[in-house]
Scaffold this active site. Structure first.
Site, mmCIF file in Angstrom:
data_model
loop_
_atom_site.group_PDB
_atom_site.id
_atom_site.type_symbol
_atom_site.label_atom_id
_atom_site.label_comp_id
_atom_site.label_asym_id
_atom_site.label_seq_id
_atom_site.Cartn_x
_atom_site.Cartn_y
_atom_site.Cartn_z
ATOM 1 N N GLY A 1 0.780 -1.230 0.000
ATOM 2 C CA GLY A 1 0.000 0.000 0.000
ATOM 3 C C GLY A 1 0.810 1.277 0.000
ATOM 4 O O GLY A 1 0.232 2.369 -0.115
ATOM 5 N N ARG B 1 1.891 -3.639 12.682
ATOM 6 C CA ARG B 1 1.349 -4.960 12.988
ATOM 7 C C ARG B 1 2.267 -5.618 14.021
ATOM 8 O O ARG B 1 3.451 -5.825 13.766
ATOM 9 C CB ARG B 1 1.275 -5.798 11.714
ATOM 10 N N GLU C 1 -0.929 -9.701 -8.264
ATOM 11 C CA GLU C 1 0.498 -9.660 -7.965
ATOM 12 C C GLU C 1 0.945 -11.034 -7.495
ATOM 13 O O GLU C 1 0.122 -11.911 -7.205
ATOM 14 C CB GLU C 1 0.810 -8.631 -6.861
ATOM 15 N N GLU D 1 -1.691 -13.279 -5.653
ATOM 16 C CA GLU D 1 -2.888 -12.506 -5.319
ATOM 17 C C GLU D 1 -3.782 -12.399 -6.550
ATOM 18 O O GLU D 1 -3.319 -12.017 -7.632
ATOM 19 C CB GLU D 1 -2.515 -11.107 -4.838
ATOM 20 N N ASP E 1 1.668 -12.532 3.745
ATOM 21 C CA ASP E 1 0.994 -12.118 4.986
ATOM 22 C C ASP E 1 -0.280 -12.914 5.236
ATOM 23 O O ASP E 1 -0.516 -13.399 6.351
ATOM 24 C CB ASP E 1 0.618 -10.629 4.916
ATOM 25 N N THR E 2 -1.111 -13.024 4.205
ATOM 26 C CA THR E 2 -2.390 -13.702 4.387
ATOM 27 C C THR E 2 -2.206 -15.179 4.695
ATOM 28 O O THR E 2 -3.091 -15.819 5.250
ATOM 29 C CB THR E 2 -3.261 -13.557 3.126
#
Length: 400
Positions: free
Chosen positions: A147, A369, A278, A265, A285-286
């Site tokens: 982001g 995070r 992507e 992704e 992360d997911t």
């Protein structure tokens, strides 16, 4: 040598160490999460070619595992020339860290469907590209991720701000260069998917699909398996396999292994169409949900592949835990300034089928995070509800 020692790097380090590897954890700051567990640690500016090359020459690792984007890929090329294995390969790392190279590879070389896109080197070119793909559109620096520098332009009036934001908020901001940007058309998005795709000495396989929610380009929740129609899953797996197999083929043609976990992704549109977005050439992360959902987490799979251990379709199976067939993860994002001290873990982990990872990052400045919550239950909805309850129960204080 692990280049990037955050929460994902920490899990990679642990899994590699379980298989007997000696791990050197490197990051841009002291006491990064993987520094806590590795045999050896270093804090350097990894985006500086001379500094990174000097450390590689000092340590002389057998394998280099990039875990973040902010790396001088030219130093990886030098390492490869010295016979060091780069994961998954130098070429793959360079392509996946560059949105332009990756999009051209996916759309033009692999022929997989993507959103309409244009590239721009100036504000004027950005306006022209935006007009061609149509408003609203998404603008991103080609050398950034998570982001950073990304914005939405809803009309011509937003273009100047979008261009400047892409320059000021990208990962390499302040380096004296102007970043090329990609402008993408907005699409009627139904949901997003991650398909972890694993390349090993046994070939390429895919994990069960992962559903997720992002906020400002950063992961907040994920769950596995994602409930998707069979035809959508088939199209998604085909896209993931097509891109990863092409990247691996090119790496192996150049004499490199191409082994590792890839986080692909995907966008699923309202009409069921699947678009490539992507791919990250590393655990995603997911995919932290796999620490709860799969027999082998994405980190265990990554460690196995890079050490030459074969990974088959059976290796990526979901965990069967007495009727608990779905799992979820939820990021714990803290805002503030100082060291974060968590408490009330006895309540957070009181229910069966729950777990968490406190990353051990030394401090937060702004928002960061700091942990992930994990839960398993008989359905995705129940697993996600568990992580929401866990987040409500988790307490903390910030020592300035």
């Amino acid at each position: 040598m692990l280049l990037g020692s955050g929460e994902l790097g920490k899990e990679i380090a642990l899994e590699a160490m379980r298989l007997g590897a000696y791990v050197i954890a490197v990051d841009s700051y002291e006491n990064a999460p993987a520094h806590h567990v590795a045999h050896e640690s270093h804090a350097i500016e990894m985006s500086d070619e001379a500094t990174l090359t000097a450390l590689v020459d000092e340590v002389r690792p057998d394998i280099i595992v990039p875990e973040v984007e902010a790396i001088a890929t030219s130093a990886l090329t030098t390492a490869r020339e010295k016979g060091i294995q780069v994961v998954p390969s130098v070429t793959i790392a360079q392509i996946c860290m560059n949105r332009e190279a990756l999009r051209v590879t996916a759309a033009e070389k692999c022929g997989v469907p993507t959103t309409p896109y244009k590239f721009a080197d100036s504000e004027e070119e950005l306006l022209k590209g935006a007009q061609e793909v149509g408003f609203p559109c998404v603008i991103k620096p080609i050398l950034s991720s998570s982001g950073h520098g990304q914005s939405v332009a809803r009309s011509q009036a937003d273009i100047a701000h979008a261009w400047q934001f892409a320059q000021d908020d990208r990962r390499t901001a302040g380096d004296g260069t102007v970043s090329r940007v990609i402008v993408e058309a907005f699409v009627p998005l139904a949901y997003e998917l991650t398909i972890l795709t694993v390349s090993s000495s046994a070939g390429v396989v895919t994990c069960a699909p992962i559903g997720h929610i992002q906020k400002d380009g950063d992961y907040r929740e994920s769950w596995q398996p994602a409930a998707v129609p069979a035809d959508v899953l088939e199209r998604g797996q085909k896209v993931a396999l097509t891109v990863v197999e092409q990247l691996v083929h090119d790496a192996q043609e150049a004499g490199e292994k191409g082994w590792g976990v890839f986080g692909v992704e995907l966008f699923v549109l309202n009409d069921g169409s699947v678009l490539f977005n992507e791919v990250s050439p590393r655990p995603h992360d997911t995919g932290m949900v796999t620490m709860m959902s799969q027999n082998l987490s994405e980190f265990a799979l990554h460690a196995r592949t890079i050490l030459g251990i074969p990974v088959t379709q059976d290796s990526v199976s979901l965990r069967d835990a007495s009727g608990s067939t779905a799992s979820a993860s939820r990021a714990v994002v803290i805002e503030g300034d100082g060291e974060v001290i968590f408490s009330n873990l006895e309540t957070v982990l009181a229910r069966n089928g729950t777990d968490l990872r406190l990353f051990g990052k030394p401090a937060v400045h702004g928002h960061r995070r700091m942990a992930v919550l994990l839960a398993r239950d008989e359905s995705v909805d129940k697993a996600r509800a568990k992580t929401a309850d866990m987040l409500s129960a988790l307490t903390y204080e910030i020592n300035q």
